[in-house]
Enzyme design. Sequence first.
Site, mmCIF file in Angstrom:
data_model
loop_
_atom_site.group_PDB
_atom_site.id
_atom_site.type_symbol
_atom_site.label_atom_id
_atom_site.label_comp_id
_atom_site.label_asym_id
_atom_site.label_seq_id
_atom_site.Cartn_x
_atom_site.Cartn_y
_atom_site.Cartn_z
ATOM 1 N N MET A 35 26.022 -33.807 -11.322
ATOM 2 C CA MET A 35 25.066 -32.728 -11.627
ATOM 3 C C MET A 35 24.943 -32.471 -13.123
ATOM 4 O O MET A 35 23.889 -32.049 -13.596
ATOM 5 C CB MET A 35 25.519 -31.408 -10.995
ATOM 6 N N GLN A 87 24.328 -34.989 -3.101
ATOM 7 C CA GLN A 87 23.336 -33.949 -3.441
ATOM 8 C C GLN A 87 22.451 -34.388 -4.612
ATOM 9 O O GLN A 87 21.240 -34.146 -4.602
ATOM 10 C CB GLN A 87 24.025 -32.628 -3.785
ATOM 11 N N GLU A 88 23.042 -35.046 -5.601
ATOM 12 C CA GLU A 88 22.248 -35.486 -6.753
ATOM 13 C C GLU A 88 21.170 -36.465 -6.298
ATOM 14 O O GLU A 88 20.007 -36.363 -6.687
ATOM 15 C CB GLU A 88 23.145 -36.142 -7.813
ATOM 16 N N SER A 89 21.570 -37.432 -5.457
ATOM 17 C CA SER A 89 20.602 -38.423 -4.980
ATOM 18 C C SER A 89 19.547 -37.769 -4.095
ATOM 19 O O SER A 89 18.359 -38.112 -4.173
ATOM 20 C CB SER A 89 21.323 -39.520 -4.193
ATOM 21 N N LEU A 136 17.174 -35.982 -6.540
ATOM 22 C CA LEU A 136 16.446 -36.832 -7.490
ATOM 23 C C LEU A 136 15.469 -37.783 -6.811
ATOM 24 O O LEU A 136 14.452 -38.138 -7.397
ATOM 25 C CB LEU A 136 17.437 -37.613 -8.360
#
Length: 131
Positions: free
Chosen positions: A48, A75-77, A80
């Site tokens: 993050m 969560q980032e993927s 994004l």
Amino acid sequence: MRYTKGVSVWPVGLVGGLMVEKPLMDEHGIVKGFNSAWKPERPFPIDMAGFAINLNLFLDRPQAAFSLTVPGGFQESELLHHLVSSVRDLEPLASNCTKVYVWHTRTEPPKLREEIMYRKKGMPSDAGMEI
Ligand SMILES: *[C@@H]1O[C@H](CO)[C@@H](O)[C@H](O)[C@H]1NC(C)=O
């Protein structure tokens, strides 16, 4: 960071078991991947702390959100993939991702298990970096 048109990225110190988790650049200055050792199969294997999103882009894509159903570390993927179609669209900052301005510090000694593995292979994650 303020010049981010879509999604920008940079190296982060002391995260993912490494001294530096960072975008990898091709010879044209385009992001081609990441040096991540922890779950490198993630579509965007970054922390993050390693990216910024242009607010107008974010507001234009209401489907870009965190999810309660993705596995840990995704969560980032999840966020994004609604904002850029590939890692090549990421805008490299911090002098083509050669400098560390962001440190993922915690109130405990850093865990550098993956760094030790990288060093055994002769690939320290901070090689050539200004940290
Ligand atoms: C980043 O790399 C590209 C391609 O090698 C180069 O044209 C550009 O000047 C570099 N930018 C910085 C800030 O170093």
